[in-house]
Design a protein around this motif. Structure first.
Motif, short mmCIF file in Angstrom:
data_model
loop_
_atom_site.label_atom_id
_atom_site.label_comp_id
_atom_site.label_asym_id
_atom_site.label_seq_id
_atom_site.Cartn_x
_atom_site.Cartn_y
_atom_site.Cartn_z
N MET A 1 0.82 -1.19 0.00
CA MET A 1 0.00 0.00 0.00
C MET A 1 0.86 1.26 0.00
SD MET A 1 -3.05 0.86 -0.14
CE MET A 1 -4.29 1.98 0.28
N THR A 2 1.97 1.23 0.77
CA THR A 2 2.85 2.39 0.79
C THR A 2 3.53 2.61 -0.56
OG1 THR A 2 4.19 0.88 2.13
CG2 THR A 2 3.63 2.99 3.10
N ARG A 3 3.82 1.54 -1.28
CA ARG A 3 4.41 1.69 -2.61
C ARG A 3 3.43 2.37 -3.57
NH1 ARG A 3 7.41 -4.08 -3.72
NH2 ARG A 3 8.84 -3.94 -1.97
N LEU A 4 2.18 1.94 -3.50
CA LEU A 4 1.16 2.54 -4.36
C LEU A 4 0.98 4.02 -4.04
CD1 LEU A 4 -1.04 2.26 -6.50
CD2 LEU A 4 -2.62 1.62 -4.67
N LEU A 5 0.91 4.35 -2.76
CA LEU A 5 0.77 5.74 -2.34
C LEU A 5 1.99 6.55 -2.77
CD1 LEU A 5 -0.89 7.86 -0.88
CD2 LEU A 5 0.21 7.16 1.24
N SER A 6 3.18 5.99 -2.62
CA SER A 6 4.41 6.67 -3.04
C SER A 6 4.41 6.89 -4.55
CB SER A 6 5.64 5.86 -2.65
OG SER A 6 5.72 5.72 -1.26
N ALA A 7 3.97 5.90 -5.32
CA ALA A 7 3.91 6.03 -6.77
C ALA A 7 2.92 7.12 -7.19
CB ALA A 7 3.53 4.70 -7.41
N VAL A 8 1.78 7.18 -6.54
CA VAL A 8 0.78 8.20 -6.86
C VAL A 8 1.32 9.59 -6.54
CG1 VAL A 8 -1.49 9.11 -6.20
CG2 VAL A 8 -1.20 6.67 -6.64
#
Length: 164
Positions: A1-8
């Protein structure tokens, strides 16, 4: 989830602002001198271009006009200009309360080849101490013609216009 948030977040930061036609226009010397900050305090007829709620503070009937001949001395002899016209006037008895109406027009064009035109109709009224509400209806029109350069482009060859 943190990777997705970081990517966004990364994509949002890397995303540049893209604008097509209809450049941002600072109507009048005051807003231009303030770097386009006319949306906050522009209680005159040119407020129609920024924030219609500012019109609630205007006094009497006002007319605003400007004309600019841009990029003089172009080698092909073309003429690029922009002009603006606005009028603000009281509508004391509209809907049984005190309000202000304004009409405005801004046009940028290359003589005979390209034109951007924005027409505005605004209404504003005070709703309390140092508070106002405003509404603007905006129509934008784009027209381009044809010359020896654009005739080579199949998309621009015949000249077109669009409005919205």
């Amino acid at each position: 989830m943190t990777r997705l948030l970081s990517a966004v977040i990364l994509l949002a930061l890397l995303n540049g602002t893209a604008t097509a036609s209809f450049e941002i226009y600072e109507a009048g010397p005051r807003a231009g001198a303030m770097g386009g900050a006319g949306a906050v305090n522009n209680a005159n007829a040119s407020g129609v271009f920024y924030n219609p709620a500012n019109l609630a503070d205007t006094k009497g009937t006002q007319i605003f006009t400007t004309f600019e001949n841009l990029y003089q001395g172009l080698s092909d002899g073309s003429s690029i200009s922009r002009q603006a016209l606005a009028a603000a006037f009281p509508m004391t008895y509209l809907f049984g309360h005190r309000g202000r109406m304004s009409i405005g027009m801004h046009q940028l064009g290359l003589a005979g080849l390209y034109s951007e035109k924005i027409t505005l109709l605004s209404y504003a009224r005070p709703i309390g101490q140092n508070k106002a509400i405003g509404l603007t209806i905006r129509q934008m029109a784009l027209t381009y013609g044809s010359d020896e350069y654009t005739a080579k482009n199949t998309d621009l060859g015949a000249g077109k216009s669009a409005m919205g």
